[in-house]
Each structure stands twice: as structure tokens, then as C-alpha cells.
Write a protein that holds these residues in place. Structure first.
Motif, PDB file in Angstrom:
ATOM      1  N   MET A  35       7.580  -5.555   5.565  1.00 38.46           N
ATOM      2  CA  MET A  35       7.475  -4.141   5.924  1.00 38.46           C
ATOM      3  C   MET A  35       7.996  -3.758   7.706  1.00 38.46           C
ATOM      4  O   MET A  35       8.460  -2.784   8.183  1.00 38.46           O
ATOM      5  CB  MET A  35       7.653  -3.438   5.107  1.00 38.46           C
ATOM      6  CG  MET A  35       8.095  -2.224   4.569  1.00 38.46           C
ATOM      7  SD  MET A  35       9.617  -3.137   3.769  1.00 38.46           S
ATOM      8  CE  MET A  35       9.039  -3.483   2.331  1.00 38.46           C
ATOM      9  N   HIS A  36       6.840  -3.677   8.506  1.00 36.41           N
ATOM     10  CA  HIS A  36       6.409  -3.645   9.612  1.00 36.41           C
ATOM     11  C   HIS A  36       6.330  -4.021  10.644  1.00 36.41           C
ATOM     12  O   HIS A  36       7.161  -3.404  11.709  1.00 36.41           O
ATOM     13  CB  HIS A  36       4.851  -2.826   9.517  1.00 36.41           C
ATOM     14  CG  HIS A  36       4.636  -1.768   8.530  1.00 36.41           C
ATOM     15  ND1 HIS A  36       4.895  -0.921   7.548  1.00 36.41           N
ATOM     16  CD2 HIS A  36       3.719  -2.578   7.419  1.00 36.41           C
ATOM     17  CE1 HIS A  36       4.205  -0.574   6.780  1.00 36.41           C
ATOM     18  NE2 HIS A  36       3.300  -1.821   5.841  1.00 36.41           N
ATOM     19  N   ASP A  60       0.945  -1.329   0.407  1.00 33.98           N
ATOM     20  CA  ASP A  60       0.154  -0.017  -0.130  1.00 33.98           C
ATOM     21  C   ASP A  60       1.029   1.649  -0.424  1.00 33.98           C
ATOM     22  O   ASP A  60       0.390   2.319   0.042  1.00 33.98           O
ATOM     23  CB  ASP A  60      -1.015   0.124   1.281  1.00 33.98           C
ATOM     24  CG  ASP A  60      -0.257  -0.032   2.744  1.00 33.98           C
ATOM     25  OD1 ASP A  60       0.375  -0.367   2.238  1.00 33.98           O
ATOM     26  OD2 ASP A  60      -1.342   0.441   3.843  1.00 33.98           O
ATOM     27  N   HIS A  61       2.046   1.151   0.542  1.00 38.31           N
ATOM     28  CA  HIS A  61       2.560   2.289   0.238  1.00 38.31           C
ATOM     29  C   HIS A  61       3.261   2.496  -1.092  1.00 38.31           C
ATOM     30  O   HIS A  61       4.689   2.047  -1.659  1.00 38.31           O
ATOM     31  CB  HIS A  61       4.743   1.846   1.092  1.00 38.31           C
ATOM     32  CG  HIS A  61       4.126   1.687   2.546  1.00 38.31           C
ATOM     33  ND1 HIS A  61       2.488   1.066   2.752  1.00 38.31           N
ATOM     34  CD2 HIS A  61       4.552   2.457   3.255  1.00 38.31           C
ATOM     35  CE1 HIS A  61       2.796   1.234   4.003  1.00 38.31           C
ATOM     36  NE2 HIS A  61       3.827   2.137   4.860  1.00 38.31           N
ATOM     37  N   GLU A  62       3.231   3.171  -2.075  1.00 39.47           N
ATOM     38  CA  GLU A  62       3.283   3.827  -3.189  1.00 39.47           C
ATOM     39  C   GLU A  62       4.559   3.365  -3.081  1.00 39.47           C
ATOM     40  O   GLU A  62       5.840   3.316  -4.514  1.00 39.47           O
ATOM     41  CB  GLU A  62       2.349   5.344  -4.123  1.00 39.47           C
ATOM     42  CG  GLU A  62       3.388   4.579  -5.884  1.00 39.47           C
ATOM     43  CD  GLU A  62       1.954   6.510  -6.377  1.00 39.47           C
ATOM     44  OE1 GLU A  62       1.607   6.092  -5.151  1.00 39.47           O
ATOM     45  OE2 GLU A  62       2.853   6.691  -7.161  1.00 39.47           O
ATOM     46  N   LEU A  63       5.780   5.186  -2.471  1.00 34.69           N
ATOM     47  CA  LEU A  63       6.775   5.438  -2.824  1.00 34.69           C
ATOM     48  C   LEU A  63       8.123   4.144  -2.886  1.00 34.69           C
ATOM     49  O   LEU A  63       8.622   3.435  -3.163  1.00 34.69           O
ATOM     50  CB  LEU A  63       6.996   6.020  -1.728  1.00 34.69           C
ATOM     51  CG  LEU A  63       8.335   6.865  -1.545  1.00 34.69           C
ATOM     52  CD1 LEU A  63       8.499   7.160  -3.148  1.00 34.69           C
ATOM     53  CD2 LEU A  63       8.536   7.788  -0.339  1.00 34.69           C
ATOM     54  N   VAL A  64       7.132   2.627  -1.391  1.00 38.23           N
ATOM     55  CA  VAL A  64       8.084   1.185  -1.416  1.00 38.23           C
ATOM     56  C   VAL A  64       8.231   0.844  -3.310  1.00 38.23           C
ATOM     57  O   VAL A  64       8.966  -0.261  -2.925  1.00 38.23           O
ATOM     58  CB  VAL A  64       7.206   1.400  -0.307  1.00 38.23           C
ATOM     59  CG1 VAL A  64       8.120  -0.776   0.090  1.00 38.23           C
ATOM     60  CG2 VAL A  64       7.654   1.545   1.389  1.00 38.23           C
ATOM     61  N   SER A  83       3.107   8.900  -1.636  1.00 42.87           N
ATOM     62  CA  SER A  83       3.298   9.561  -2.679  1.00 42.87           C
ATOM     63  C   SER A  83       3.817   8.792  -3.471  1.00 42.87           C
ATOM     64  O   SER A  83       4.877   8.274  -3.648  1.00 42.87           O
ATOM     65  CB  SER A  83       4.472  10.555  -1.901  1.00 42.87           C
ATOM     66  OG  SER A  83       4.150  11.395  -0.732  1.00 42.87           O
ATOM     67  N   LEU A 135       6.700  -9.619   2.200  1.00 43.53           N
ATOM     68  CA  LEU A 135       7.831  -9.380   3.169  1.00 43.53           C
ATOM     69  C   LEU A 135       6.592  -8.494   4.365  1.00 43.53           C
ATOM     70  O   LEU A 135       5.601  -7.819   4.246  1.00 43.53           O
ATOM     71  CB  LEU A 135       7.699  -7.984   1.920  1.00 43.53           C
ATOM     72  CG  LEU A 135       8.627  -7.854   0.461  1.00 43.53           C
ATOM     73  CD1 LEU A 135       8.054  -6.364  -0.148  1.00 43.53           C
ATOM     74  CD2 LEU A 135       9.577  -8.368   0.806  1.00 43.53           C
ATOM     75  N   GLU A 175      -4.381   5.728   9.763  1.00 46.40           N
ATOM     76  CA  GLU A 175      -3.854   5.233   8.646  1.00 46.40           C
ATOM     77  C   GLU A 175      -5.015   4.960   7.615  1.00 46.40           C
ATOM     78  O   GLU A 175      -5.006   5.537   6.512  1.00 46.40           O
ATOM     79  CB  GLU A 175      -2.694   3.763   9.057  1.00 46.40           C
ATOM     80  CG  GLU A 175      -1.431   3.753   7.852  1.00 46.40           C
ATOM     81  CD  GLU A 175      -0.659   2.740   8.471  1.00 46.40           C
ATOM     82  OE1 GLU A 175      -1.327   1.881   8.293  1.00 46.40           O
ATOM     83  OE2 GLU A 175       0.092   2.530   9.496  1.00 46.40           O
ATOM     84  N   ASP A 200       7.391   1.495  -5.766  1.00 50.58           N
ATOM     85  CA  ASP A 200       8.790   2.500  -6.834  1.00 50.58           C
ATOM     86  C   ASP A 200      10.081   1.887  -6.420  1.00 50.58           C
ATOM     87  O   ASP A 200      10.657   1.793  -7.268  1.00 50.58           O
ATOM     88  CB  ASP A 200       7.513   4.438  -6.380  1.00 50.58           C
ATOM     89  CG  ASP A 200       7.160   4.902  -7.483  1.00 50.58           C
ATOM     90  OD1 ASP A 200       6.162   3.375  -8.092  1.00 50.58           O
ATOM     91  OD2 ASP A 200       6.300   5.912  -7.309  1.00 50.58           O
ATOM     92  N   SER A 211       0.049   9.014   9.029  1.00 52.98           N
ATOM     93  CA  SER A 211      -0.838   9.565   8.281  1.00 52.98           C
ATOM     94  C   SER A 211       0.096  11.290   8.380  1.00 52.98           C
ATOM     95  O   SER A 211       1.467  11.646   8.449  1.00 52.98           O
ATOM     96  CB  SER A 211      -2.082   9.540   7.815  1.00 52.98           C
ATOM     97  OG  SER A 211      -2.523   9.722   9.344  1.00 52.98           O
ATOM     98  N   LEU A 253      15.862   4.400  -6.857  1.00 54.81           N
ATOM     99  CA  LEU A 253      15.167   5.516  -7.452  1.00 54.81           C
ATOM    100  C   LEU A 253      15.801   6.167  -7.701  1.00 54.81           C
ATOM    101  O   LEU A 253      15.497   7.146  -8.951  1.00 54.81           O
ATOM    102  CB  LEU A 253      13.825   5.665  -6.058  1.00 54.81           C
ATOM    103  CG  LEU A 253      12.604   6.158  -6.821  1.00 54.81           C
ATOM    104  CD1 LEU A 253      11.696   5.324  -7.298  1.00 54.81           C
ATOM    105  CD2 LEU A 253      11.581   6.181  -5.787  1.00 54.81           C
ATOM    106  N   LYS A 289       3.809   8.512   3.065  1.00 52.51           N
ATOM    107  CA  LYS A 289       3.729   7.117   2.481  1.00 52.51           C
ATOM    108  C   LYS A 289       3.212   7.038   1.260  1.00 52.51           C
ATOM    109  O   LYS A 289       3.232   6.047   0.155  1.00 52.51           O
ATOM    110  CB  LYS A 289       3.415   5.949   3.265  1.00 52.51           C
ATOM    111  CG  LYS A 289       2.089   6.269   3.765  1.00 52.51           C
ATOM    112  CD  LYS A 289       1.379   5.238   4.321  1.00 52.51           C
ATOM    113  CE  LYS A 289       0.578   5.067   4.652  1.00 52.51           C
ATOM    114  NZ  LYS A 289      -0.660   3.738   4.679  1.00 52.51           N
TER     115      LYS A 289
END
Lengths: 222, 222
Positions: free
Chosen positions: A85-86, A11-15, B108, A83, A218, A17, B88, B22, B106
Motif C-alpha cells: 500500500m505504501h 494496520d489502517h482500519e479505514l483501509v 479511524s 498488498l 507513526e 473497512d 499521525s 464504503l 488512518k
DNA sequence: ATTTTTCTAAGTATTTATACTTATTTTTAG
DNA sequence: CTAAAAATAAGTATAAATACTTAGAAAAAT
């Protein structure tokens, strides 16, 4: 062998990417699609038929473990790498039982990540260092996915969605009320409030109040 | 202009690796070093003198907000971009007050991430979409880092009330740790952690965890 | 150098939460 | 109309927090 088609669910777009950028250099791997939650992942799997699913545990709609369970039932050829991640090691056993082919912690390096992907894509299994210890201490023999201890009757939290009552109780929890006070306010017994609290925390996969506050923000449940 | 030297601080190695991958394609940006916690970040800053610090909020040892505060005091030329990978909007105001030059959620995208970096490296500020709304509703005018509301006196009072150890324990409480875990982490007995918890809650005049979180935010202790 | 504060930690009793399971009733949806 | 989901609530056992008190060391301030 040809290219391994990867579906990335986080759910983390930056992750996402970041991971895509990480895999861009690998010529034998292609990220064919991405999903921001478990439901989306399952939808994409049906139409894109990827070879490998890389999936985060904590996701809205449907969590990673549930996704793996469904994948292993409906698409047994699709490999899965979970994964975490958290969190650290808490979900390992559940993942193995769900049939995951690999499990990596947030602390893993790029090298380990690539090693895991390649091993799994080649039909193997990969569980990072300390994970193996947890697995061997929880399973008998190497033969099957049979658990030693008892918790096999875990609630089927297929849809990670809170009921109306649970949301109501969550609000009161976040106001700082205890089970007794919640019971009084809603005119239910303290024990019922307890049950709701227990169930909603399980659904949200949190193990204490602070995780609950963060998760609630969140998910914008409050 | 030359290259922007970036220091990346995040406790998730895989996330760091992803972000590095990235940024690899960007010729005007180099990640010169990485840190897995706040303390490490500060040590690296002293010897590597980077131009931009990309920092996650939640980190062991020293959190991102504290790092930004220290940076703005001791290295005012170093730009800071805060990544809120897990939460958030709760820490926005604190970050702005700490002097952060940017804040990204997150959710982004890669594009927004690069835009933010370039804007900040060029001396600008960047706060993602919904963040701006929070900021304008919390600050007057565009002139300075002065807060609208009144609780400016309270902060010092509370900071003076709590001892160093108590503040340390408060942080761990707010991370969701229980007394046993706090004891383990600080190498003190569970009973001592209990005592500190009891005392600090009394000092802050709260009677449960939720009141404690609210009070802590109010007083900007975290 | 000596008060004072802080940090440490144990004792004791009580309350509350956790981690389940089971089970009845009520509501809702197919 | 019926099956499934949700709400209710109790049982049981264990773990943790609360609400204190007391009290010896270590650190800080005067």
C-alpha cells in the motif's frame, strides 16, 4: 466450489473497512476476520483457518513479509496476497522468496484486486503488471524460488522491535545528529553508531531519514 | 436535504475504491468523482462543483493541505475533510489553519468516518479524538483561526527568501527524495538539485535534514 | 531595454552515509 | 549454566551529501 474465507491484515482500519466493503458484493468471498498487525494475524490464522490471507507489508509488531514466511512454513495451504500500500517495487523479490502467491501495488484498481483474489483462491498466482518484470529479472527459470543474486542471508528480523540502544540512537538521529556525534555522545565508536543506525533502519523498513521520521511518529517511538 | 456530492482525492486507487464501496450504501452520499493528485482535484472541483472534498494529505503534484488552502480561497462553500492515511498528528495544525472542516487519522473506523462526513456535510466540524487536544493546545478561544504562538512574522520572511524552485525542491526533500530523484522528477540535473538544496539550506540556516524538517514546520512552509 | 534575480549545471575536494560482512565481547533469558 | 540476543567495532566498496566556486541562459523586475 464454496466460499473463500479471507483474513485481512492491515494496520489502517479505514483501509480494512474499505476493502471489506469492496468485497461485500462478491458472493464467493467472505472476510471472516481482520488483524491490525502481523502477530494478531498469526493468532487468528490458528483459530479461524482462513483460505486466503490479504496482508499489507508495513505493519507494527511483525511485517507482512515475515507473516508470509511463517504462514508458508506452518500453514502451507493458506494462500497469501501481499498488498504494498505504501511502497512501490522494493519488496517484491522478498515477497516471492517468502512464498507469496500474489503481490499488488497501491495503484491497482478494484478490478485487478478482485482478479488477483480469484486467481489465487483458485490455486494460481497473481503479480500485477510491472511486478512481473522485476520477478523475471531476479529469478532464473520458472522452476523454483531460487534467486539470482546474493542477498539471501538477510537478517532475521523476526520481531520488528527496536532494542534499547537502537531507540537511544534513533532519538539522536531524530535530533539531527550524525554518526560521529552520536558516537561521541554515547561514547561508542562512530562505526558502532553506523551499525545501529543501519540495523534500526532495516528493522523499521525505511530507506532514508524522512521515512524514518514519519515511521517514528507513526509508531509513536518518539 | 438532498444528496451530498463528494469528490475523493487520494493517490491510492485501491483506497479510493474501498472508500467508494464504503459510501455506496449511504443513500445521502454520492462520490461524483475521484482524483489521484492535488492538481487533478482542483480541476475537477471547477467543473463538478462537489459539496464535500475528502482529501489525503500526501499526494503527488500538490499535497492535501495546499489543496485545502486553495479550495477555501476559491470555493469557500466546498467543505473539506482531510484524511491522514499515513501519518499521525503532525499536520493537524496546518490543516486547521488551512481551513479544513475535519481531520481523520488512518486509525479511524468506518463509523467515525461516516459520522465525520455527515457532520461536515451538515455545516459542522469534525476532528477525531486525540486531534482535538492538539488543536485546543494550539489555538486560543473558539472564536477564530488565530494562532497562539508568535512565529507569525517568520512565515512571510522565509517564504520570501525561498524561490519558487527552491520551495519545490524543499517539498521533494521532505518527501525523502535524494538529489538524483529530485533531478529526475523535475527534469534537471542532479547537480542542479544539489545546488538548490545547498542554497535553500543556507537560506534557512540549517545544517542537516532534521533541522530542515523542524524549520520547515516552524515556518509552515509545508 | 537592460539590470537583477533565478535557474541551470559543471568542477573539485572532503566528508558522511549506505550496504553489507565478519567478529568479539557483554548481557539477558531459559 | 548455557544459548541466544544485543552491543561493540572494524573492513570494504560504493553512493551521496557538503561546501564551495564559477558561469552561461532564461525569466522577472525596473
Amino acid at each position: 466450489m464454496g466460499q473463500t474465507k479471507i483474513l485481512l491484515a492491515d494496520d489502517h482500519e479505514l483501509v480494512r473497512d474499505g476493502i471489506i466493503a469492496l468485497l461485500e458484493n462478491e458472493e464467493n468471498l467472505t472476510v471472516v476476520n481482520e488483524a491490525a498487525n502481523g502477530k494478531e494475524a498469526l493468532e487468528i490464522i490458528e483459530k479461524d483457518t482462513p483460505d486466503l490471507l490479504i496482508v499489507d507489508i508495513r505493519m507494527p509488531e511483525l511485517n507482512g513479509i515475515e507473516v508470509v514466511k511463517k504462514v508458508k512454513k506452518d500453514f502451507p495451504n493458506l494462500k497469501t496476497l501481499v498488498l504494498s500500500m505504501h511502497d512501490s517495487t522494493e519488496y517484491v523479490v522478498q515477497c516471492v522468496e517468502a512464498g507469496a502467491d500474489g503481490y499488488l501495488l497501491k495503484g491497482s484498481s478494484k478490478e485487478e484486486f478482485l482478479k488477483a483474489i480469484n486467481k489465487i483462491a483458485g490455486g494460481g498466482k497473481y503479480f500485477s503488471g510491472d511486478i512481473s518484470a522485476i520477478i523475471v529479472s531476479n529469478f532464473v527459470n520458472g522452476n523454483s524460488e531460487k534467486r539470482v543474486d546474493t542477498n539471501s542471508q538477510k537478517q532475521d528480523a523476526a520481531l520488528n522491535i527496536l532494542t534499547k540502544r537502537e531507540k537511544q540512537i534513533l532519538e539522536l538521529i531524530l535530533e539531527g545528529k550524525n554518526n560521529q556525534e552520536i558516537g561521541d555522545e554515547l561514547k561508542i565508536s562512530k562505526r558502532t553508531a553506523e551499525a545501529h543506525r543501519f540495523n534500526l533502519m532495516k528493522k523499521l523498513e525505511v530507506k532514508n531519514l524522512m521515512e524514518l521520521t514519519h515511521k517514528s511518529r507513526e509508531l509513536k517511538l518518539i
